[in-house]
Design an enzyme around this catalytic site. Structure first.
Site, PDB file in Angstrom:
ATOM      1  N   ASP A  39       0.565  -1.348   0.073  1.00 19.92           N
ATOM      2  CA  ASP A  39       0.018   0.282   0.274  1.00 19.92           C
ATOM      3  C   ASP A  39       0.528   1.535   0.463  1.00 19.92           C
ATOM      4  OD1 ASP A  39      -2.470   1.505   0.344  1.00 19.92           O
ATOM      5  OD2 ASP A  39      -3.399   0.431   2.220  1.00 19.92           O
ATOM      6  N   ASP A  64     -10.865   1.902  -3.634  1.00 25.28           N
ATOM      7  CA  ASP A  64     -11.288   1.399  -2.287  1.00 25.28           C
ATOM      8  C   ASP A  64     -12.005   1.521  -2.006  1.00 25.28           C
ATOM      9  OD1 ASP A  64      -8.962   1.154  -0.559  1.00 25.28           O
ATOM     10  OD2 ASP A  64      -8.522   3.350  -0.088  1.00 25.28           O
TER      11      ASP A  64
HETATM   12  C1  DGJ Z   1      -6.281   1.972   1.929  1.00 25.38           C
HETATM   13  C2  DGJ Z   1      -6.407   0.430   0.605  1.00 25.38           C
HETATM   14  O1  DGJ Z   1      -6.691   1.132  -0.494  1.00 25.38           O
HETATM   15  C3  DGJ Z   1      -7.381  -0.049   1.805  1.00 25.38           C
HETATM   16  O2  DGJ Z   1      -7.449  -1.466   0.974  1.00 25.38           O
HETATM   17  C4  DGJ Z   1      -6.366  -0.637   2.430  1.00 25.38           C
HETATM   18  O3  DGJ Z   1      -5.743  -1.592   2.932  1.00 25.38           O
HETATM   19  C5  DGJ Z   1      -5.651   0.039   3.693  1.00 25.38           C
HETATM   20  N1  DGJ Z   1      -5.539   1.061   3.502  1.00 25.38           N
HETATM   21  C6  DGJ Z   1      -5.441   0.235   4.880  1.00 25.38           C
HETATM   22  O4  DGJ Z   1      -5.198   1.099   6.234  1.00 25.38           O
END
Ligand code: DGJ
Length: 748
Positions: free
Chosen positions: A478, A548
């Site tokens: 991430d 997301d």
């Molecule tokens: C952002 C990501 O896109 C989510 O799927 C998740 O992993 C969160 N960060 C975790 O902090």
């Protein structure tokens, strides 16, 4: 022979079955461009394609040729200031303050295959017969700089990979202040520009506009490629549709700051350039040193946008993505993020994983929260296990997940640090921050200085230690904020203009280190969803978390937009709980899966919270995906109905041998008493009949020419109340339907 050099005319003709690209040595020794587009027959000379004229107000660089001005000459890699006033491909700042240069042809080589580069992502070949590479060497006598322009022409894929390399063979240090990866000068301006733009949770929405005189541009200055503008652009003719017409694609194989622009000049020439964003870029080129630009992939299709996308899908999926997972159907995954956030224990995680095993999931992924003293405000940078959550470490949890019959995956965010962390307390100099200026926070975190190899090493060693002994199959990497106050304390003042690029090289180096240590790993890249979704990342991580936003209706659009430039196998797509956490919408669990099937499929919820009936549905979904993922993730994809401009959306995948296809049809907001619906399918064999869901039989020709005829409640006013035989396919808001087509008359 995809590259031919015509000695007499001093012209190069690069071609494959689909495209031709012709360039020449100009009267002043620089390189000009004659043609790029649909394949044309070779000739000993195309010199007549070069336009010359003695135009008022224009200047000319050669006294004896007043009709030759760079102002209106189509060029290969132009500079500014010697009669051309348009956007240049490069700029070299010299010790005397001059930016003028004159790169003239010196030599060239044509070799089979494509050379490898160690430090940056790039397309590749698996055997030398797949491509030919032309390298043209030019030199600037005053500075002593050598410029090598590289072109790899793929034989079977309609693509040319391009890059430029500057080597300082002179005696003075120089500054490279712009180094684009390519320039294409098209002879006219009859183009529409397509970009893929958005923001967090609404990534890669197609936007189209007609080119006009002046500059049309997209860029990122965020330190990552961003969700705001994707480093992928299409130039298409105004009459190009999904099914027909010329379309040119340009992918930057890079994950940092970029600029892509088209400048239409007063003579209707369109100059397209793409590369590292020149803003804040300045590379010190000391004698003996080289600078290699990242690669741009040029793709072309005369068969419309679907044709272009299919070609791109093959290129990115098979000749940019690498590793053991490249060609393998992706495991059905269960991720705990939307179920638990950072609040979990080993037992609560195992509870979710157990239910996953029961429904047939293959990979369990532990998301954020397992390390340091992790909260929203602390812990990043401390990659030791939080024993209060995982008393038996990563290995302990991985073993238990494995014992359930599941593979184990884990989340990391290696580029970040919280001020409240042991790492920051010990090494405040490890962050990107400008001395004497305040540091802006994003998601309460700071960005580590990955331009410093010591920082990259520190993170690598911490991760490896935490993973010691654990059977990890997958990593979600991430990256949750953009870079601000960019400054590295590792580099001297006169190299601060290199930091953004060196940062990304540091990211790539950590990927390389981890892949060298764990070569079997499946990486999924992520940046708050799809904020760093680009061809560069695909080289390390064959899939990326698409967005997301897991709402089925939003995902329908985001995946549709993504499909223009990226293959279906390249994005993670999960069924999540309802009401949806991002938009608050409730959609049927069937529709959530019908959208997510078109991707690297998984679940992002606590399945224990579903009813028994829903669990049975989920079991069937997992089974369906296992049976069809080869077709979906590796078949030929067609966009059929655009959900950005219709109430409905539709797409389909067809098996390479046309024996099978799956069509997805989706209803957004329902209407009533509308026209009847025909969905024009594509890619079927017109001579074969197809059985649809084991019921109807229709000809491939009919299905493409008349279309599939879904029974749509919108066209049947009473359907919402009364559907006696259950024959309505689309019932109301957010409904969806998959059609499975099987050829029954092969070759008859
Ligand atoms: C952002 C990501 O896109 C989510 O799927 C998740 O992993 C969160 N960060 C975790 O902090």
């Amino acid at each position: 022979m995809p590259v031919i050099f015509h000695e007499g005319a001093k012209e190069f003709h690069l071609f494959n079955q689909t495209l031709s690209y012709v360039l020449n040595v100009l009267p002043n020794g620089q390189l000009g461009q004659l043609y790029y587009g649909k394949r044309i027959r070779d000739r000993a000379s195309f010199s007549y394609l070069m336009e010359t004229s003695c135009r008022p107000i224009s200047s000319w660089p050669m006294k004896e040729l007043p009709n030759f001005s760079l102002e209106f000459t189509r060029q290969e890699y132009p500079s500014f200031g010697t009669t051309d006033f348009r956007q240049p491909a490069f700029e070299i700042n010299q010790p005397n303050g001059s930016h003028i240069s004159n790169f003239v042809y010196v030599s060239h080589s044509i070799t089979a295959g494509k050379p490898d580069w160690a430090h940056m992502p790039h397309s590749y070949v698996e055997s030398p017969e797949e491509a030919q590479t032309l390298e043209i060497v030019l030199a600037d006598a005053v500075t002593g700089v050598e410029l090598t322009l590289s072109y790899t022409v793929f034989e079977q894929i309609s693509a040319i990979a391009r890059s430029a390399k500057f080597t300082n063979k002179g005696t003075d240090p120089l500054r490279l202040e712009r180094a684009m990866s390519l320039c294409v000068d098209f002879p006219d301006d009859d183009f529409e520009w397509m970009q893929f733009s958005g923001a967090w949770a609404r990534e890669r929405a197609p936007k189209v506009r007609k080119l006009e005189m002046g500059v049309t541009a997209i860029e990122s200055m965020r330190g990552h490629s961003s969700s705001h503008e994707n480093p992928f652009v299409i130039l298409k003719r105004p009459n190009t549709t999904e099914a027909s017409g010329d379309a040119y694609g340009f992918h930057f194989v890079y994950s940092g700051n970029f600029l892509a622009q088209a400048e239409v000049d007063t003579f209707n020439v369109t100059r397209f350039t793409m590369g590292i964003n020149p803003r804040q870029f300045s590379w010190k080129l000391t004698p003996g040193e080289s600078f290699q630009t990242p690669e741009v992939l040029m793709t072309f299709s005369p068969d419309g946008l679907n044709g272009l996308s299919q070609n791109i899908h093959t290129l990115l999926r098979t000749r940019v993505a690498r590793g053991p997972w490249r060609d393998q159907p992706r495991p059905v995954l269960l991720n705990n993020w939307e179920a638990t956030g950072m609040e979990f224990t080993e037992e609560s995680i195992l509870n979710i994983a157990r239910k996953g095993a029961e429904v047939g999931v293959e990979l369990f992924v532990l998301d954020d929260g397992w390390f340091g003293h992790r909260t929203e405000f602390s812990g990043l940078g401390d990659w030791y296990v939080d024993k209060s959550k995982l008393p038996n470490g990563v290995k302990g949890l991985a073993d238990k997940v494995n014992a359930l019959g599941l593979k184990f995956g884990i989340w990391i965010e290696p580029e970040m640090v919280n001020e409240d962390s042991d790492l920051y307390r010990a090494h405040p100099e490890y962050v990107l921050a400008t001395p004497q200026r305040s540091m802006s926070l994003g998601r309460s975190q700071l960005v580590l200085d990955f331009s410093n190899p010591e920082v990259v090493d520190c993170i690598y060693h911490q991760l490896v230690e935490s993973f010691e002994g654990a059977n990890i199959s997958y990593i979600k990497w991430d990256m949750n904020r953009s870079i601000t106050e960019c400054y590295s304390r590792h580099w001297p003042a006169d190299q601060q203009g290199e930091v953004y690029h060196r940062y990304i090289l540091g990211v790539y180096s950590l990927y390389e280190k981890l892949l060298a240590k764990y070569p079997h790993l499946l990486f999924e890249s992520c940046s708050s969803g799809g904020c760093r979704f680009d061809a560069g990342m695909l080289y390390y991580a064959p899939q990326a978390w698409c967005s997301d936003d897991t709402d089925a209706m939003q995902r329908l659009r985001i995946q549709y937009g993504s499909s223009y430039g990226y293959p279906i196998s390249s994005w993670g797509a999960h069924v999540s709980e309802c009401p949806n956490q991002q938009v608050g919408r409730s959609t049927p669990i069937e529709t959530r899966a019908n959208v997510a099937f078109f991707g690297a499929f998984g679940y992002e919820m606590d399945l224990n919270e579903l009813t028994d009936e829903e669990i049975e549905v989920v079991k069937r979904q997992v089974q369906f995906m296992k049976e069809h993922r080869q077709l979906i993730q590796f078949g030929t994809f067609y966009r059929l109905m655009n959900p950005y401009t219709n109430d409905k959306g539709a797409w389909m995948v067809v098996a390479p041998d046309q024996s099978e296809a799956i069509v997805g049809l989706y209803q957004q907001m329902n209407q009533v008493n509308t026209g009847f619906l025909q969905v024009h399918l594509q890619g079927l064999n017109p001579d074969w009949d197809y059985e649809i869901d084991g019921k109807l039989v229709r000809g491939g020709d009919e299905l493409m020419s008349f279309g599939l005829m879904p029974q749509d409640a919108s066209a049947h006013p009473l359907a919402m109340l009364f559907d006696p035989d259950g024959s309505i396919d689309l019932m109301g808001d957010y409904d969806s339907k998959l059609y499975h087509l099987k050829a029954i008359h092969h070759g008859s």
